[in-house]
Design a protein around this motif. Structure first.
Motif, PDB file in Angstrom:
ATOM      1  N   LEU A 133      -5.227 -14.941  -4.595  1.00  7.24           N
ATOM      2  CA  LEU A 133      -5.544 -13.657  -3.995  1.00  7.24           C
ATOM      3  C   LEU A 133      -4.816 -13.480  -2.665  1.00  7.24           C
ATOM      4  CD1 LEU A 133      -9.339 -13.605  -4.822  1.00  7.24           C
ATOM      5  CD2 LEU A 133      -7.651 -11.973  -5.668  1.00  7.24           C
ATOM      6  N   PHE A 134      -4.755 -14.550  -1.881  1.00  5.42           N
ATOM      7  CA  PHE A 134      -4.068 -14.447  -0.597  1.00  5.42           C
ATOM      8  C   PHE A 134      -2.577 -14.220  -0.791  1.00  5.42           C
ATOM      9  CE2 PHE A 134      -1.884 -16.352   3.103  1.00  5.42           C
ATOM     10  CZ  PHE A 134      -2.344 -15.465   4.061  1.00  5.42           C
ATOM     11  N   ARG A 135      -1.985 -14.851  -1.807  1.00  2.00           N
ATOM     12  CA  ARG A 135      -0.566 -14.623  -2.085  1.00  2.00           C
ATOM     13  C   ARG A 135      -0.325 -13.164  -2.478  1.00  2.00           C
ATOM     14  NH1 ARG A 135       4.004 -17.480  -3.913  1.00  2.00           N
ATOM     15  NH2 ARG A 135       5.640 -15.907  -4.230  1.00  2.00           N
ATOM     16  N   LEU A 136      -1.202 -12.609  -3.305  1.00  3.73           N
ATOM     17  CA  LEU A 136      -1.088 -11.191  -3.659  1.00  3.73           C
ATOM     18  C   LEU A 136      -1.228 -10.314  -2.413  1.00  3.73           C
ATOM     19  CD1 LEU A 136      -3.218 -10.982  -6.938  1.00  3.73           C
ATOM     20  CD2 LEU A 136      -0.722 -10.905  -6.759  1.00  3.73           C
ATOM     21  N   GLN A 137      -2.201 -10.661  -1.577  1.00  5.30           N
ATOM     22  CA  GLN A 137      -2.411  -9.883  -0.358  1.00  5.30           C
ATOM     23  C   GLN A 137      -1.222 -10.008   0.583  1.00  5.30           C
ATOM     24  OE1 GLN A 137      -5.524  -7.844   1.192  1.00  5.30           O
ATOM     25  NE2 GLN A 137      -3.381  -7.270   1.448  1.00  5.30           N
ATOM     26  N   THR A 138      -0.662 -11.203   0.703  1.00  3.88           N
ATOM     27  CA  THR A 138       0.489 -11.405   1.578  1.00  3.88           C
ATOM     28  C   THR A 138       1.682 -10.580   1.124  1.00  3.88           C
ATOM     29  OG1 THR A 138      -0.234 -13.655   2.118  1.00  3.88           O
ATOM     30  CG2 THR A 138       2.071 -13.128   2.515  1.00  3.88           C
ATOM     31  N   GLU A 139       1.903 -10.525  -0.184  1.00  2.33           N
ATOM     32  CA  GLU A 139       3.011  -9.727  -0.699  1.00  2.33           C
ATOM     33  C   GLU A 139       2.770  -8.237  -0.440  1.00  2.33           C
ATOM     34  OE1 GLU A 139       3.984 -10.697  -4.725  1.00  2.33           O
ATOM     35  OE2 GLU A 139       4.762 -12.674  -4.173  1.00  2.33           O
ATOM     36  N   GLU A 140       1.519  -7.812  -0.578  1.00  6.18           N
ATOM     37  CA  GLU A 140       1.196  -6.411  -0.291  1.00  6.18           C
ATOM     38  C   GLU A 140       1.401  -6.120   1.186  1.00  6.18           C
ATOM     39  OE1 GLU A 140      -0.688  -2.981   0.945  1.00  6.18           O
ATOM     40  OE2 GLU A 140      -1.662  -4.883   1.393  1.00  6.18           O
ATOM     41  N   TRP A 141       0.935  -7.030   2.052  1.00  3.75           N
ATOM     42  CA  TRP A 141       1.160  -6.868   3.484  1.00  3.75           C
ATOM     43  C   TRP A 141       2.649  -6.803   3.799  1.00  3.75           C
ATOM     44  CZ3 TRP A 141      -2.835 -11.152   4.987  1.00  3.75           C
ATOM     45  CH2 TRP A 141      -4.104 -10.565   5.155  1.00  3.75           C
ATOM     46  N   GLY A 142       3.426  -7.675   3.163  1.00  2.00           N
ATOM     47  CA  GLY A 142       4.857  -7.724   3.418  1.00  2.00           C
ATOM     48  C   GLY A 142       5.547  -6.419   3.051  1.00  2.00           C
ATOM     49  N   GLN A 143       5.188  -5.864   1.902  1.00  2.00           N
ATOM     50  CA  GLN A 143       5.786  -4.594   1.479  1.00  2.00           C
ATOM     51  C   GLN A 143       5.396  -3.468   2.433  1.00  2.00           C
ATOM     52  OE1 GLN A 143       4.270  -4.213  -2.495  1.00  2.00           O
ATOM     53  NE2 GLN A 143       5.546  -5.859  -3.305  1.00  2.00           N
ATOM     54  N   THR A 144       4.118  -3.429   2.809  1.00  2.00           N
ATOM     55  CA  THR A 144       3.661  -2.385   3.722  1.00  2.00           C
ATOM     56  C   THR A 144       4.297  -2.548   5.095  1.00  2.00           C
ATOM     57  OG1 THR A 144       1.538  -2.229   2.556  1.00  2.00           O
ATOM     58  CG2 THR A 144       1.639  -1.316   4.782  1.00  2.00           C
ATOM     59  N   THR A 145       4.381  -3.788   5.582  1.00  2.00           N
ATOM     60  CA  THR A 145       4.968  -4.044   6.885  1.00  2.00           C
ATOM     61  C   THR A 145       6.433  -3.634   6.924  1.00  2.00           C
ATOM     62  OG1 THR A 145       3.446  -5.863   7.375  1.00  2.00           O
ATOM     63  CG2 THR A 145       5.534  -5.835   8.575  1.00  2.00           C
ATOM     64  N   ALA A 146       7.172  -3.960   5.876  1.00  2.56           N
ATOM     65  CA  ALA A 146       8.591  -3.589   5.827  1.00  2.56           C
ATOM     66  C   ALA A 146       8.750  -2.076   5.870  1.00  2.56           C
ATOM     67  CB  ALA A 146       9.230  -4.150   4.566  1.00  2.56           C
ATOM     68  N   LEU A 147       7.902  -1.368   5.120  1.00  2.00           N
ATOM     69  CA  LEU A 147       7.960   0.086   5.101  1.00  2.00           C
ATOM     70  C   LEU A 147       7.648   0.663   6.481  1.00  2.00           C
ATOM     71  CD1 LEU A 147       7.977   2.864   3.609  1.00  2.00           C
ATOM     72  CD2 LEU A 147       5.541   2.492   3.153  1.00  2.00           C
ATOM     73  N   LEU A 148       6.555   0.205   7.087  1.00  4.01           N
ATOM     74  CA  LEU A 148       6.131   0.753   8.360  1.00  4.01           C
ATOM     75  C   LEU A 148       7.077   0.388   9.499  1.00  4.01           C
ATOM     76  CD1 LEU A 148       2.252   0.344   8.159  1.00  4.01           C
ATOM     77  CD2 LEU A 148       3.724   2.147   7.271  1.00  4.01           C
ATOM     78  N   CYS A 149       7.588  -0.835   9.489  1.00  2.00           N
ATOM     79  CA  CYS A 149       8.508  -1.250  10.548  1.00  2.00           C
ATOM     80  C   CYS A 149       9.804  -0.442  10.483  1.00  2.00           C
ATOM     81  CB  CYS A 149       8.814  -2.744  10.436  1.00  2.00           C
ATOM     82  SG  CYS A 149       7.477  -3.807  11.008  1.00  2.00           S
ATOM     83  N   ALA A 150      10.281  -0.155   9.286  1.00  2.00           N
ATOM     84  CA  ALA A 150      11.506   0.636   9.141  1.00  2.00           C
ATOM     85  C   ALA A 150      11.322   2.016   9.766  1.00  2.00           C
ATOM     86  CB  ALA A 150      11.874   0.763   7.669  1.00  2.00           C
ATOM     87  N   ILE A 151      10.135   2.582   9.607  1.00  2.00           N
ATOM     88  CA  ILE A 151       9.855   3.893  10.203  1.00  2.00           C
ATOM     89  C   ILE A 151       9.693   3.780  11.714  1.00  2.00           C
ATOM     90  CG2 ILE A 151       8.180   5.786  10.295  1.00  2.00           C
ATOM     91  CD1 ILE A 151       7.568   5.184   7.330  1.00  2.00           C
TER      92      ILE A 151
END
Length: 210
Positions: free
Chosen positions: A70-88
């Motif tokens: 579950l944490f690995r799934l959450q980490t990947e979700e965090w990573g995708q969201t972080t990449a999107l938000l940081c780019a903006i």
């Protein structure tokens, strides 16, 4: 009285060969399907192994327990969201408040697109949210937002920027989660995100004038 021991959430071993990497990918894809279908309360390693077509023993070669998956799934979700938000947030070609508007729209759309998975991961959060790995996973987005707030509020002091940043992040996260729990049309998402962006921009303008 001591706190209950937290489960190990680090991956048991990192795949070094293509075959091992493929096995981990299959397990994670199966885990996402089980989580979306069954929810966090009925999520088990046995169900994941069955969906992935592997033995439970093979699964345990990579993940020591369901919390680690579950944490690995959450980490990947965090990573995708972080990449999107940081780019903006880091797009210096645009003024800060325009970036904030784009951030709000992108975040709300993202929350709604994968609402079932996000809700299930939120339900599972007590298994891993206090672990050091969970705190570390937030560091990149926190740094990006701190830098953004310095741009958005150049004349405010550190205390005011911290309060403003915390309010925006916590409100966006909580309200976005609650909004996405009900199926929404594209127009509803656009209207809601626009209203939230208006609110945040007005608030930052107010803080900047103090």
């Amino acid at each position: 009285m001591t706190d209950p021991k937290k489960p190990q959430i680090s991956q048991r071993k990192q795949p070094k060969q293509a075959r091992s990497s493929d096995s981990v990918a299959v397990i994670l894809e199966a885990a996402a399907q089980v989580l979306a279908k069954e929810g966090a309360q009925r999520f088990t390693t046995a169900r994941v192994a069955e969906r992935a077509g592997v033995s439970v023993g093979s699964l345990y070669q990579y993940f020591p327990n369901k919390a680690a998956i579950l944490f690995r799934l959450q980490t990947e979700e965090w990573g995708q969201t972080t990449a999107l938000l940081c780019a903006i947030l880091q797009d210096a070609r645009k003024p800060p408040l325009r970036r904030l508007r784009e951030l709000v729209h992108a975040f709300v759309r993202s929350e709604c697109e994968e609402a079932a998975m996000r809700v299930a991961l939120a339900d599972a959060a007590p298994l891993y949210r206090d672990a050091p790995e969970a705190r570390q996973a937030h560091s990149a987005s926190e740094r990006a937002f701190e830098a953004f707030m310095r741009e958005a509020l150049p004349r405010a002091d550190d205390a005011a920027r911290t309060v403003a940043g915390d309010l925006v992040i916590s409100t966006l996260s909580q309200v976005g989660k609650e909004f996405s729990e009900t199926p929404r049309t594209a127009q509803e998402i656009e209207t809601y995100a626009q209203a939230m962006a208006d609110m945040f921009c007005a608030y930052l303008r107010s803080v900047g004038r103090r």
